[in-house]
Write an enzyme that holds these catalytic residues in place. Structure first.
Site, PDB file in Angstrom:
ATOM      1  N   PHE A 147       4.497 -40.120   6.058  1.00  0.00           N
ATOM      2  CA  PHE A 147       5.687 -39.444   5.190  1.00  0.00           C
ATOM      3  C   PHE A 147       5.115 -38.127   5.196  1.00  0.00           C
ATOM      4  O   PHE A 147       3.944 -37.812   4.284  1.00  0.00           O
ATOM      5  CB  PHE A 147       5.793 -39.891   3.762  1.00  0.00           C
ATOM      6  CG  PHE A 147       6.684 -39.264   3.051  1.00  0.00           C
ATOM      7  CD1 PHE A 147       8.025 -39.740   3.301  1.00  0.00           C
ATOM      8  CD2 PHE A 147       6.574 -38.222   2.166  1.00  0.00           C
ATOM      9  CE1 PHE A 147       9.252 -39.056   2.701  1.00  0.00           C
ATOM     10  CE2 PHE A 147       7.430 -37.374   1.553  1.00  0.00           C
ATOM     11  CZ  PHE A 147       8.766 -38.014   1.774  1.00  0.00           C
ATOM     12  N   ASP A 233      -2.620 -33.495   6.649  1.00  0.00           N
ATOM     13  CA  ASP A 233      -1.786 -33.484   5.652  1.00  0.00           C
ATOM     14  C   ASP A 233      -2.295 -33.874   4.254  1.00  0.00           C
ATOM     15  O   ASP A 233      -2.288 -35.100   3.909  1.00  0.00           O
ATOM     16  CB  ASP A 233      -0.446 -34.265   5.879  1.00  0.00           C
ATOM     17  CG  ASP A 233       0.795 -33.935   4.691  1.00  0.00           C
ATOM     18  OD1 ASP A 233       0.356 -33.349   3.870  1.00  0.00           O
ATOM     19  OD2 ASP A 233       1.717 -34.299   5.074  1.00  0.00           O
ATOM     20  N   LYS A 275       2.195 -29.334  -3.428  1.00  0.00           N
ATOM     21  CA  LYS A 275       2.061 -29.926  -4.812  1.00  0.00           C
ATOM     22  C   LYS A 275       1.356 -29.568  -5.762  1.00  0.00           C
ATOM     23  O   LYS A 275       1.573 -28.454  -6.398  1.00  0.00           O
ATOM     24  CB  LYS A 275       1.918 -31.704  -4.548  1.00  0.00           C
ATOM     25  CG  LYS A 275       2.927 -32.228  -3.645  1.00  0.00           C
ATOM     26  CD  LYS A 275       2.739 -33.731  -3.745  1.00  0.00           C
ATOM     27  CE  LYS A 275       3.875 -34.678  -2.731  1.00  0.00           C
ATOM     28  NZ  LYS A 275       5.265 -34.497  -3.195  1.00  0.00           N
TER      29      LYS A 275
END
Length: 426
Positions: A147, A233, A275
């Site tokens: 994801f 990531d 984030k």
């Protein structure tokens, strides 16, 4: 005039959103109005422990006073200049973040998906411009059940049919291999036109799937042996979430910063952050790499109106200061070990929960039921009733990721809520 939401009930506000908003999410039925630290409150004033942290964007806790003060001060000075001009904050941020994570250059963006798209472009440009790969043959390897976002390019290499279906035609140039499978990676790298390998150090959305201890290090070694970039990531796993500054740091001690153990530490060629880079106060993401890679980005090749804006970068520096000064990585490690130990004690006598897994304060429990069942959803509804918010992922898995500022006393209170709730389903 917009009506004060506090004058409306949760039901009224959910109905309003469902009527006027696109139905691209399936939220837990609770309407949040305020947050502070590890807690959030709904519009009726009920308090909950937040055990999702906005998918790890709020590692520093809700409305951290230092981050919010920085936001206010910068917002009253200047918020956006675009990159048509220099601004007084960006250079300071560039120096700060590159030294913080140990890279030569940063390319600032806004959202996680933007940062992933940026890394993909950077990898392709590097391979074609510096290594001479033909455009039509340049390939990036990714992992199954990944994801990385929901843009057109990213869903093209996803195997999540809910995210993919109906959005084709898909972007070519990707090969998907099993996660945590070095032999599969080695075979994929036999293609002479592989530009890089894009991977999550821990697959969060897939259910907090943690790889073998040496997987990332050996994967990077395989990439480098074939002249491909290793791209991490760390949008969800980074910024202290897993008990180290980055998940690729492995089980380091993080005394102030990372003391990187050679057995587990991996230095990515390209590091992707988002984030918690802003503590949840503002959309900020970043791609970091050394000069030999980043030099392929020249004026006109990539950009963003908001990327590197003064407000965002000021907030990001404050958010990273909090991580370091409050030793959030160390706290995440200590509390994560305690959480898994307590959950394993419960699991020994449980028929409902099969497994707890994770690292630091990124954890998940696997419910002993089919992924198509509603058991995990119903457990989350009862957790809500008992004052703790979490959500299922992949049907029968519940992810637990509280703010990293949580205390041991609060964590044990949450463990009590979770185990009491699970007992209702035994």
């Amino acid at each position: 005039m917009i009506e004060n939401p506090q004058l409306r009930s949760s039901k009224d506000l959910m109905d309003l959103e469902n009527k006027h908003g696109a139905h691209n999410y399936h939220p837990l039925p609770v309407v949040l109005d305020r947050g502070e630290g590890v807690y959030v409150w709904d519009v009726e004033g009920k308090r909950y422990y937040d055990f999702l942290s906005a998918y790890s964007a709020v590692n520093q806790g809700h409305c951290h006073p230092e981050i919010i003060n920085t936001l206010k001060e910068q917002a009253e000075k200047i918020t956006l200049t675009s990159r048509a001009f220099y601004n007084s904050k960006l250079g300071e941020y560039d120096k700060y973040i590159t030294e913080y994570f140990g890279f030569d250059k940063v390319l600032p963006m806004n959202t996680g998906a933007e940062a992933v798209e940026t890394a993909i472009k950077l990898c392709r440009k590097w391979a074609q411009e510096l290594k001479g790969y033909p455009e039509a043959k340049t390939k990036i390897i990714v992992a199954e059940n990944n994801f990385h976002g929901r843009t057109t390019t990213i869903i093209s290499f996803s195997n999540d049919q809910e995210a993919r279906s109906g959005f084709g035609p898909y972007t070519p140039g990707f090969e998907r291999i099993p996660y945590n499978d070095l032999k599969a990676l080695e075979k994929a790298l036999e293609d002479d036109h592989v530009a890089g390998f894009l991977v999550e150090p821990i697959q969060g959305e897939a259910g907090v799937v943690t790889p073998d201890v040496d997987y990332l290090r050996k994967a990077a070694e395989l990439c480098h042996a074939k002249g491909a970039l290793f791209m991490a990531d760390e949008i969800q796993t980074g910024i202290a979430r897993t008990g180290s500054l980055l998940a690729v740091c492995g089980n380091c001690t993080c005394e102030g910063h990372c003391e990187r153990q050679e057995a587990t530490y991996v230095r990515p060629d390209v590091l992707i952050l988002g984030k918690a880079l802003s503590g949840g106060a503002y959309p900020v993401s970043a791609v970091l790499a050394d000069d030999k890679i980043m030099k392929v980005i020249q004026p006109g090749t990539h950009g963003s109106t908001f990327g590197g804006n003064p407000l965002g970068v000021a907030v990001a520096m404050s958010a990273l200061d909090v991580v370091r000064n409050e030793k959030l990585a160390q706290n995440a490690r200590k509390l994560g070990e305690l959480f898994r130990a307590k959950m394993n004690e419960y699991i020994e006598g449980s028929k409902v929960v099969n497994l707890v897994r994770g690292r630091g304060l990124l954890n998940a429990i696997v419910i002993n039921d089919s992924p198509t069942s509603d058991t995990a959803w119903n457990i989350c509804l009862r957790l809500r009733d008992h004052g703790l918010l979490a959500k299922p992922t992949h049907g029968n898995i519940i992810r637990f990721a509280p703010p990293l500022i949580m205390t041991e006393e609060q964590l044990l209170d949450c463990v009590d809520i979770i185990t009491r709730t699970l007992q209702e389903f035994e």
